[in-house]
Write a protein that holds these residues in place. Structure first.
Motif, short mmCIF file in Angstrom:
data_model
loop_
_atom_site.label_atom_id
_atom_site.label_comp_id
_atom_site.label_asym_id
_atom_site.label_seq_id
_atom_site.Cartn_x
_atom_site.Cartn_y
_atom_site.Cartn_z
N GLU A 13 0.82 -1.22 0.00
CA GLU A 13 0.00 0.00 0.00
C GLU A 13 0.85 1.27 0.00
O GLU A 13 0.47 2.27 -0.61
N LYS A 14 2.02 1.23 0.64
CA LYS A 14 2.84 2.44 0.72
C LYS A 14 3.32 2.93 -0.65
O LYS A 14 3.74 4.07 -0.78
N HIS A 15 3.23 2.08 -1.68
CA HIS A 15 3.64 2.46 -3.03
C HIS A 15 2.46 2.82 -3.93
O HIS A 15 2.64 3.02 -5.13
N LYS A 16 1.28 2.92 -3.35
CA LYS A 16 0.07 3.15 -4.15
C LYS A 16 0.13 4.47 -4.92
O LYS A 16 -0.05 4.47 -6.15
N GLN A 17 0.37 5.58 -4.24
CA GLN A 17 0.31 6.87 -4.93
C GLN A 17 1.39 6.99 -5.99
O GLN A 17 1.13 7.45 -7.10
N ALA A 18 2.61 6.55 -5.67
CA ALA A 18 3.69 6.63 -6.66
C ALA A 18 3.38 5.77 -7.89
O ALA A 18 3.66 6.17 -9.03
N THR A 19 2.79 4.60 -7.67
CA THR A 19 2.44 3.71 -8.78
C THR A 19 1.35 4.33 -9.64
O THR A 19 1.46 4.35 -10.88
N LEU A 20 0.30 4.84 -9.02
CA LEU A 20 -0.79 5.45 -9.79
C LEU A 20 -0.33 6.70 -10.52
O LEU A 20 -0.73 6.95 -11.66
N ASP A 21 0.55 7.48 -9.90
CA ASP A 21 1.11 8.67 -10.56
C ASP A 21 1.93 8.25 -11.78
O ASP A 21 1.84 8.87 -12.83
N SER A 22 2.74 7.21 -11.62
CA SER A 22 3.56 6.71 -12.72
C SER A 22 2.68 6.23 -13.87
O SER A 22 2.94 6.55 -15.04
N LEU A 23 1.66 5.50 -13.54
CA LEU A 23 0.74 4.99 -14.56
C LEU A 23 0.08 6.14 -15.31
O LEU A 23 0.04 6.14 -16.55
N TYR A 24 -0.40 7.13 -14.59
CA TYR A 24 -1.05 8.26 -15.24
C TYR A 24 -0.08 9.05 -16.11
O TYR A 24 -0.40 9.42 -17.24
N PHE A 25 1.12 9.27 -15.59
CA PHE A 25 2.12 10.04 -16.33
C PHE A 25 2.54 9.31 -17.61
O PHE A 25 2.71 9.93 -18.65
N GLY A 71 -1.46 7.94 -19.34
CA GLY A 71 -2.61 8.83 -19.31
C GLY A 71 -3.90 8.19 -18.84
O GLY A 71 -4.99 8.61 -19.22
N TRP A 72 -3.79 7.17 -18.01
CA TRP A 72 -4.96 6.44 -17.53
C TRP A 72 -4.68 5.91 -16.13
O TRP A 72 -3.54 5.55 -15.82
N VAL A 73 -5.71 5.86 -15.34
CA VAL A 73 -5.67 5.13 -14.07
C VAL A 73 -6.98 4.36 -13.94
O VAL A 73 -8.01 4.78 -14.48
N PRO A 74 -6.96 3.24 -13.22
CA PRO A 74 -8.19 2.47 -13.04
C PRO A 74 -9.17 3.22 -12.15
O PRO A 74 -8.78 4.11 -11.39
N GLN A 75 -10.42 2.85 -12.23
CA GLN A 75 -11.44 3.47 -11.39
C GLN A 75 -11.21 3.16 -9.91
O GLN A 75 -11.56 3.96 -9.04
N GLU A 76 -10.64 1.99 -9.63
CA GLU A 76 -10.33 1.60 -8.26
C GLU A 76 -8.96 0.93 -8.27
O GLU A 76 -8.58 0.30 -9.26
N ALA A 77 -8.26 1.04 -7.15
CA ALA A 77 -6.95 0.39 -7.03
C ALA A 77 -6.78 -0.11 -5.61
O ALA A 77 -6.87 0.66 -4.65
N HIS A 78 -6.57 -1.42 -5.48
CA HIS A 78 -6.39 -2.04 -4.17
C HIS A 78 -4.98 -2.59 -4.08
O HIS A 78 -4.60 -3.46 -4.88
N PHE A 79 -4.23 -2.07 -3.13
CA PHE A 79 -2.86 -2.49 -2.89
C PHE A 79 -2.82 -3.32 -1.62
O PHE A 79 -3.75 -3.30 -0.82
N ASN A 80 -1.74 -4.04 -1.42
CA ASN A 80 -1.63 -5.00 -0.33
C ASN A 80 -1.33 -4.29 1.00
O ASN A 80 -0.18 -4.01 1.31
N ARG A 81 -2.37 -4.06 1.75
CA ARG A 81 -2.19 -3.50 3.09
C ARG A 81 -2.30 -4.59 4.15
O ARG A 81 -2.32 -4.31 5.35
N PHE A 82 -2.38 -5.82 3.70
CA PHE A 82 -2.63 -6.95 4.59
C PHE A 82 -1.36 -7.74 4.91
O PHE A 82 -1.41 -8.66 5.72
N HIS A 83 -0.26 -7.42 4.23
CA HIS A 83 1.02 -8.12 4.46
C HIS A 83 0.87 -9.63 4.25
O HIS A 83 1.36 -10.43 5.03
N LYS A 84 0.18 -9.97 3.18
CA LYS A 84 -0.09 -11.37 2.84
C LYS A 84 0.44 -11.66 1.45
O LYS A 84 0.63 -10.75 0.64
N PRO A 85 0.65 -12.95 1.11
CA PRO A 85 1.01 -13.31 -0.26
C PRO A 85 -0.10 -12.87 -1.23
O PRO A 85 -1.25 -12.68 -0.82
#
Length: 140
Positions: free
Chosen positions: A52-64, A67-81
């Motif tokens: 989850e800590k990389h969510k904003q950087a990843t979405l910013d990179s994708l948009y830059f 020019g698109w980002v998904p409507q929703e984005a779920h990152f691993n905040r659960f510390h699970k495989p």
């Protein structure tokens, strides 16, 4: 249709290249533009094992870069495989909002264990293979 889109080895074309620190990894990522163009017309939910800590950087990179980002984005905040984290995401984030009718979903997923988890729910999944390029979304 709702697309459940995997990030690494699916949307990211060069996941096999490793860079440190992880901020550099995100900076060097390339995305499959052809895949973005195929999923963009649909409600797309990015489902990733990336922390989850990389969510904003990843979405910013994708948009830059595309020019698109998904409507929703779920990152691993659960510390699970990946397959466990994505199961939790389905049950706690996706199904409560969109319902659990498997026929409305299509998972585009690289991880075999995660594909198996989707199959447990009756959700069809397909994999993008290296150097593959689709002109339309395949039927699972």
């Amino acid at each position: 249709m709702i697309i459940l889109l995997d990030l690494n080895y699916t949307l990211v074309a060069n996941s096999h290249e490793k860079h440190k620190p992880f901020a550099l990894q995100i900076q060097k990522e390339t995305y499959r533009n052809w895949l973005v163009s195929l999923v963009a017309p649909y409600h797309t939910i990015l489902m990733t094992a990336r922390p989850e800590k990389h969510k904003q950087a990843t979405l910013d990179s994708l948009y830059f870069k595309v020019g698109w980002v998904p409507q929703e984005a779920h990152f691993n905040r659960f510390h699970k495989p990946p397959y466990e984290a994505k199961r939790i995401m389905l049950e706690t984030l996706v199904f409560p909002k969109h319902g659990n009718n498997a026929s409305q979903y299509l998972a585009i997923e690289s991880n075999p264990r995660t594909q198996g988890m989707y199959a447990d729910y009756g959700i069809p999944s397909i994999k993008v293979f290296e150097n593959e390029q689709w002109t339309e979304l395949p039927k699972p």
